[in-house]
Design an enzyme around this catalytic site. Structure first.
Site, PDB file in Angstrom:
ATOM      1  N   GLU A 156     -26.863 -12.803 -29.939  1.00  0.00           N
ATOM      2  CA  GLU A 156     -25.558 -13.458 -30.001  1.00  0.00           C
ATOM      3  C   GLU A 156     -24.943 -13.560 -28.615  1.00  0.00           C
ATOM      4  O   GLU A 156     -25.185 -12.719 -27.752  1.00  0.00           O
ATOM      5  CB  GLU A 156     -24.613 -12.648 -30.901  1.00  0.00           C
ATOM      6  CG  GLU A 156     -24.982 -12.753 -32.356  1.00  0.00           C
ATOM      7  CD  GLU A 156     -24.059 -11.946 -33.259  1.00  0.00           C
ATOM      8  OE1 GLU A 156     -23.650 -12.506 -34.285  1.00  0.00           O
ATOM      9  OE2 GLU A 156     -23.746 -10.791 -32.956  1.00  0.00           O
ATOM     10  N   CYS A 167     -20.026 -14.404 -22.575  1.00  0.00           N
ATOM     11  CA  CYS A 167     -20.511 -13.027 -22.645  1.00  0.00           C
ATOM     12  C   CYS A 167     -21.970 -13.098 -23.107  1.00  0.00           C
ATOM     13  O   CYS A 167     -22.255 -13.579 -24.205  1.00  0.00           O
ATOM     14  CB  CYS A 167     -19.638 -12.286 -23.656  1.00  0.00           C
ATOM     15  SG  CYS A 167     -20.128 -10.591 -23.917  1.00  0.00           S
ATOM     16  N   CYS A 179     -30.164  -2.196 -28.691  1.00  0.00           N
ATOM     17  CA  CYS A 179     -29.872  -1.405 -27.494  1.00  0.00           C
ATOM     18  C   CYS A 179     -30.415   0.002 -27.696  1.00  0.00           C
ATOM     19  O   CYS A 179     -30.385   0.535 -28.806  1.00  0.00           O
ATOM     20  CB  CYS A 179     -28.356  -1.356 -27.277  1.00  0.00           C
ATOM     21  SG  CYS A 179     -27.874  -0.585 -25.711  1.00  0.00           S
ATOM     22  N   CYS A 233     -24.428   4.576 -27.996  1.00  0.00           N
ATOM     23  CA  CYS A 233     -22.977   4.800 -28.013  1.00  0.00           C
ATOM     24  C   CYS A 233     -22.533   4.768 -29.479  1.00  0.00           C
ATOM     25  O   CYS A 233     -22.806   3.793 -30.191  1.00  0.00           O
ATOM     26  CB  CYS A 233     -22.243   3.722 -27.222  1.00  0.00           C
ATOM     27  SG  CYS A 233     -22.795   3.628 -25.510  1.00  0.00           S
ATOM     28  N   CYS A 242     -20.477   1.677 -31.068  1.00  0.00           N
ATOM     29  CA  CYS A 242     -20.871   0.292 -30.790  1.00  0.00           C
ATOM     30  C   CYS A 242     -21.794  -0.267 -31.873  1.00  0.00           C
ATOM     31  O   CYS A 242     -22.746   0.395 -32.295  1.00  0.00           O
ATOM     32  CB  CYS A 242     -21.566   0.239 -29.426  1.00  0.00           C
ATOM     33  SG  CYS A 242     -22.182  -1.400 -29.002  1.00  0.00           S
ATOM     34  N   GLY A 293     -26.934  -5.116 -25.722  1.00  0.00           N
ATOM     35  CA  GLY A 293     -27.896  -4.487 -24.822  1.00  0.00           C
ATOM     36  C   GLY A 293     -27.312  -3.852 -23.586  1.00  0.00           C
ATOM     37  O   GLY A 293     -26.127  -3.993 -23.279  1.00  0.00           O
ATOM     38  N   GLU A 294     -28.172  -3.129 -22.886  1.00  0.00           N
ATOM     39  CA  GLU A 294     -27.797  -2.447 -21.646  1.00  0.00           C
ATOM     40  C   GLU A 294     -28.507  -3.168 -20.487  1.00  0.00           C
ATOM     41  O   GLU A 294     -29.724  -3.013 -20.305  1.00  0.00           O
ATOM     42  CB  GLU A 294     -28.225  -0.970 -21.741  1.00  0.00           C
ATOM     43  CG  GLU A 294     -28.176  -0.189 -20.442  1.00  0.00           C
ATOM     44  CD  GLU A 294     -26.869  -0.353 -19.662  1.00  0.00           C
ATOM     45  OE1 GLU A 294     -25.794  -0.182 -20.240  1.00  0.00           O
ATOM     46  OE2 GLU A 294     -26.948  -0.660 -18.458  1.00  0.00           O
ATOM     47  N   SER A 298     -22.173  -5.243 -16.658  1.00  0.00           N
ATOM     48  CA  SER A 298     -21.545  -4.021 -17.173  1.00  0.00           C
ATOM     49  C   SER A 298     -22.606  -3.040 -17.643  1.00  0.00           C
ATOM     50  O   SER A 298     -23.526  -3.406 -18.369  1.00  0.00           O
ATOM     51  CB  SER A 298     -20.626  -4.394 -18.346  1.00  0.00           C
ATOM     52  OG  SER A 298     -20.082  -3.241 -18.931  1.00  0.00           O
ATOM     53  N   SER A 324     -18.815   1.402 -18.050  1.00  0.00           N
ATOM     54  CA  SER A 324     -18.091   1.786 -19.264  1.00  0.00           C
ATOM     55  C   SER A 324     -17.834   3.278 -19.240  1.00  0.00           C
ATOM     56  O   SER A 324     -18.758   4.066 -19.429  1.00  0.00           O
ATOM     57  CB  SER A 324     -18.917   1.403 -20.489  1.00  0.00           C
ATOM     58  OG  SER A 324     -19.145   0.012 -20.462  1.00  0.00           O
ATOM     59  N   LEU A 325     -16.599   3.656 -19.010  1.00  0.00           N
ATOM     60  CA  LEU A 325     -16.255   5.074 -18.850  1.00  0.00           C
ATOM     61  C   LEU A 325     -15.951   5.696 -20.207  1.00  0.00           C
ATOM     62  O   LEU A 325     -16.612   6.647 -20.624  1.00  0.00           O
ATOM     63  CB  LEU A 325     -15.047   5.170 -17.910  1.00  0.00           C
ATOM     64  CG  LEU A 325     -14.948   6.394 -17.038  1.00  0.00           C
ATOM     65  CD1 LEU A 325     -16.222   6.649 -16.264  1.00  0.00           C
ATOM     66  CD2 LEU A 325     -13.777   6.218 -16.073  1.00  0.00           C
ATOM     67  N   ASN A 333     -12.399  -2.418 -31.055  1.00  0.00           N
ATOM     68  CA  ASN A 333     -12.613  -3.378 -32.144  1.00  0.00           C
ATOM     69  C   ASN A 333     -13.396  -2.677 -33.239  1.00  0.00           C
ATOM     70  O   ASN A 333     -14.532  -2.260 -33.012  1.00  0.00           O
ATOM     71  CB  ASN A 333     -13.405  -4.594 -31.636  1.00  0.00           C
ATOM     72  CG  ASN A 333     -12.671  -5.292 -30.503  1.00  0.00           C
ATOM     73  OD1 ASN A 333     -11.476  -5.536 -30.592  1.00  0.00           O
ATOM     74  ND2 ASN A 333     -13.383  -5.576 -29.420  1.00  0.00           N
ATOM     75  N   CYS A 374     -15.736  -7.206 -28.103  1.00  0.00           N
ATOM     76  CA  CYS A 374     -16.645  -6.288 -27.406  1.00  0.00           C
ATOM     77  C   CYS A 374     -17.239  -5.303 -28.396  1.00  0.00           C
ATOM     78  O   CYS A 374     -16.514  -4.718 -29.197  1.00  0.00           O
ATOM     79  CB  CYS A 374     -15.873  -5.428 -26.418  1.00  0.00           C
ATOM     80  SG  CYS A 374     -15.249  -6.300 -25.044  1.00  0.00           S
TER      81      CYS A 374
END
Ligand code: SAH
Length: 353
Positions: free
Chosen positions: A98, A111, A118, A122, A125, A165-166, A197, A220-221, A296, A338
């Site tokens: 996507e 985006c 991934c 996380c 996510c 993904g990363e 990112s 991403s903290l 979200n 996101c």
């Protein structure tokens, strides 16, 4: 020069100028023919090799065996605000990815995804729930942009590698895709308009720095202490918060550019006033921007922070020595915010099949 054609080069989008020069030479053509193909693919963005009008007819005939696009558009959803559109693409092996197109005044951002699924788990996510399926090729990353540009009535101004993904676990392809988006003879987006990112794959942050990559870096903290971050981002075990901040600082000092920290605000997890003061302390000595992202929801245990909590959090950052922005996702009703991107053959068939 060889007369055999590298069949790996099919489809054409995703290939660099030198690869296309080699392709032309493998057909017994001059290298500049490859540069012409590059122009047709990325600047003029044609859909068929038969449209590449300045190539000799005999060469165009030979190119007929190649397709242009690695991706097929399957579906498009528009958010109720009409400011966000989400696209579903199919890869040649049947997998899905996507991408999201966002309109915000003169700023048109896409985006892009870099992987199907991934490997970084996380907890908050949606993409992580799919597990890791595969890395996207350079062409599969760039083709998302090309399709989105064709479907947008306005010119895309910014690209963020913040889809599925990363990116730093598909480092080479992500960078090669950014290089194609940036190439002055092709798509020609300024390097400062392209943001990559990462969850914080530290060796890759150092590599990105050492290679003097011109693209913007976002990290991403999502937590204000090591242990808190560890709870939602298990990758913190391997890549500790301190080491991550060191790598970010090194990046800013070497590149003389700021890093963007992303901080997803989750109810009762990391949205306490104590978190905002700890966060301020953590990153004040780093040349940075802070992007606060109200969570979200994806139907799991994490909830978006209450509005008053978000306001308090932001208010206490008013005196911070770094700029703070808030990303209110506009596409949450179509799961285009996101961290809401997830595809599976099953859900796809249910929805669109
Ligand atoms: N893997 C990369 C890029 C994809 S995620 C990374 O983590 O940076 C892009 C951003 O969305 C990250 O900052 C991530 O923390 C955030 N995110 C993930 N899930 C989210 C959700 N459900 N709501 C809001 N932001 C989310």
């Amino acid at each position: 020069m060889t007369s055999t054609v590298n069949t790996d080069i099919f489809p054409l989008i995703g290939h660099s100028i030198s690869e296309l020069e080699n392709l032309a030479e493998s057909f017994g053509e001059e290298p500049f023919r490859g540069r012409q193909i590059f122009d047709w693919l990325y600047r003029r963005q044609v859909d068929h090799t038969s449209d590449m009008m300045d190539l000799p007819e005999s060469f165009r005939k030979k190119l007929r065996r190649f397709t242009i696009h690695p991706l097929k558009t399957i579906n498009q959803d528009t958010s109720s605000s009409r400011q966000t559109k989400k696209f579903l693409f199919q890869l040649s092996d049947g997998e899905f990815v996507e991408s999201v197109l966002m309109y915000e005044a003169d700023r048109i951002t896409v985006c892009l995804s870099t992987q199907v699924g991934c490997a970084v788990d996380c907890d908050f996510c949606a993409t992580a729930k799919m597990g890791f399926i595969k890395n996207l090729t350079v062409g599969e990353i760039v083709d998302q942009y090309i399709h989105l540009q064709k479907m947008s009535d306005k010119k895309i101004t910014n690209v963020v590698f913040m889809g599925m993904g990363e990116p730093f676990l598909n480092y080479r392809n992500a960078i090669a895709a950014a290089d194609l988006l940036h190439h002055p003879k092709g798509i020609n987006l300024g390097a400062w308009r392209i943001t990559i990112s990462t969850t914080g794959i530290i060796p890759k942050i150092y590599q990105f720095t050492d290679e003097k990559q011109p693209y913007k870096l976002a990290i991403s903290l999502n937590g204000s202490t090591h242990n808190q971050r560890l709870k939602t981002m298990p990758i913190t075990q391997k890549h500790t918060l301190n080491d991550l901040l060191d790598s970010a600082k090194n990046y800013t000092m070497q590149s003389k550019k700021p890093v963007t920290f992303e901080y997803v605000l989750m109810d009762g997890i990391n949205d306490d006033p104590l978190d905002s003061s700890r966060l301020k302390n953590l990153i004040s000595s780093i040349q940075c921007k802070l992007n606060v992202i109200p969570y979200n929801e994806i139907g799991g245990k994490y909830k978006r922070s209450k509005d008053n909590k978000i306001e308090t959090f932001l208010r206490s950052l008013k005196d911070a020595p770094f700029p703070v922005t808030v990303r209110w996702s506009k596409g949450t009703n179509i799961d285009a915010g996101c961290g809401q991107l997830a595809t599976s053959t099953k859900t796809t068939n249910e929805k669109f099949g």
